[in-house]
Design a protein around this motif. Sequence first.
Motif, PDB file in Angstrom:
ATOM      1  N   ASN A   1      -5.358 -35.025  67.880  1.00  0.00           N
ATOM      2  CA  ASN A   1      -5.717 -34.563  65.914  1.00  0.00           C
ATOM      3  C   ASN A   1      -5.651 -35.850  65.206  1.00  0.00           C
ATOM      4  N   PRO A   2      -6.172 -36.819  65.182  1.00  0.00           N
ATOM      5  CA  PRO A   2      -6.462 -38.556  64.601  1.00  0.00           C
ATOM      6  C   PRO A   2      -5.959 -37.927  62.806  1.00  0.00           C
ATOM      7  N   ASP A   3      -7.008 -37.024  62.343  1.00  0.00           N
ATOM      8  CA  ASP A   3      -7.232 -37.213  61.208  1.00  0.00           C
ATOM      9  C   ASP A   3      -5.959 -36.494  61.138  1.00  0.00           C
ATOM     10  N   GLN A   4      -4.963 -35.904  61.818  1.00  0.00           N
ATOM     11  CA  GLN A   4      -3.699 -34.728  61.086  1.00  0.00           C
ATOM     12  C   GLN A   4      -2.869 -36.003  60.914  1.00  0.00           C
TER      13      GLN A   4
ATOM     14  N   ASP B   1      -1.049 -40.656  54.523  1.00  0.00           N
ATOM     15  CA  ASP B   1      -1.336 -40.688  53.054  1.00  0.00           C
ATOM     16  C   ASP B   1      -0.643 -39.967  52.179  1.00  0.00           C
TER      17      ASP B   1
ATOM     18  N   ARG C   1      -6.223 -23.900  64.958  1.00  0.00           N
ATOM     19  CA  ARG C   1      -6.365 -25.346  64.281  1.00  0.00           C
ATOM     20  C   ARG C   1      -4.962 -25.560  64.449  1.00  0.00           C
TER      21      ARG C   1
ATOM     22  N   ARG D   1      -3.217 -38.980  60.120  1.00  0.00           N
ATOM     23  CA  ARG D   1      -3.837 -40.384  58.573  1.00  0.00           C
ATOM     24  C   ARG D   1      -3.320 -39.175  57.478  1.00  0.00           C
ATOM     25  N   ALA D   2      -3.930 -38.458  57.412  1.00  0.00           N
ATOM     26  CA  ALA D   2      -2.928 -37.687  56.504  1.00  0.00           C
ATOM     27  C   ALA D   2      -1.587 -37.988  55.863  1.00  0.00           C
TER      28      ALA D   2
ATOM     29  N   ASP E   1      -3.192 -27.966  61.636  1.00  0.00           N
ATOM     30  CA  ASP E   1      -3.816 -27.942  59.837  1.00  0.00           C
ATOM     31  C   ASP E   1      -1.862 -28.803  59.357  1.00  0.00           C
TER      32      ASP E   1
END
Length: 451
Positions: free
Chosen positions: A300-303, A309, A371, A305-306, A373
């Motif tokens: 889950n690369p978007d997580q 950030d 999911r 990145r979160a 998250d």
Amino acid sequence: MATTSVPTRTLLDRRVRPAARWAFGHLLPSTVMRVAARKGDLQGQLIEVSRDGDPFPVFERIRAEGPLYRGRYASVTTSLPVVREVLSSNDFRAGFDPSQLSGALGSVFRWASDSSLLGPLEPPSLLVTEPPDHTRYRKLVTRVFSVKAVARLRERTEVIAAELLDDLAGRDTVELVEAYCTLLPVTVIAEILGVPASERERVLGFGAAAAPSLDLGLSFGQFRTVEDALAGFSAWLGEHLERLAAEPGDDLLSQLVAARDDGVGLDERELKATAGLILAAGFETTVNLLGNGVALLRENPDQLRALVDDPGLWPNAVDEVLRLDPPVLLTGRSAIRDTVVAGQPVPRGRLVTTVLAAANRDPKIFADPTRFDVTRPNAKDHVAFSAGRHYCLGAALARMEGEVGLRALFDRYPELQTLPGARRRETRILRGYDALPVRLGPRARDRAGRS
């Protein structure tokens, strides 16, 4: 006659009794579950698929049967509220009560038992001890293993993580479970127990060998390895406790040796059981937490990145790992009296399996439960650390090690990628990776230097 009694007794102690203990603890239950699975029993299928497949579809089939599924040999719940109810109820005790065995079966069980083996699932381990002993025992242990004590360990854990990552410098691919996920928690445990540097390799070997003691369905060879490790650790620990009593250090075990409540402390057996629990339970479960966390973050690369950030999300991310892919799939309780759970009668002696991993995906509690998250507002509401009086004593330590270990790894190697060849452990109750090959990629400062 006298010349043959000792060899006969030795044969019993070395061969026959261990074989009987293995049969009661592993062969019999795993065989019963295998037969039940073939007959369509979901409890049996749960135990079987957990070893070599994906257990989550079976969890959902059990959930579809209602809050308490009545299997052939045990009831099963995947509902988070019901799991909490059972784990917190005084109508249940941890694990299986051997006193319920009667007749020839009970006699053989008692004959085969070995009270000298202080495994994490044997009294006086906190995992299976019940009040009033549990209350006195846990009060003393909790006083030493406090949130403040864990906070003091954090800085040292950060140093250990940095040193382990330094050792990976210059390597392109590594098997991460062996090179990092295992070494971080076992090094921390060695420091908690005050193990001298010269003896750490030996003691950590005991931990690696004893960790499967928490699982079900071991082969006889695995079982003997576990028992040998527990016996070896107990012998070493007796000498170590004497040293700490005479010359205490600043480690937590030294503090536990000295801890008193109304002038009464833990006896040697209780101290050994606590140290063994720290070694076996604190080792394998944290290895699994780290490995599962690495895999989820790369899937889950978007997580990830979160987290880059907003690094303040790391504690919540660890709880989300624990929720979605916990190190321990399930635990059991047995009713000590007739009771009612989720509107269903549960007779005395009935086993109830609380599926922690399924409760953590309860759709009535967690929105979009499958999911991953890291911003999930109620991620911490999981039961990965159990609940009630047997809530995991090392929860704060595990969370801290998970946060420090994962954050340090991805801060150092932000482009880390998992490679083909990842392999899950062949365990039924513990869930983690036996192998997790990765390509580290450039170190963060190396990448910055090229930009």
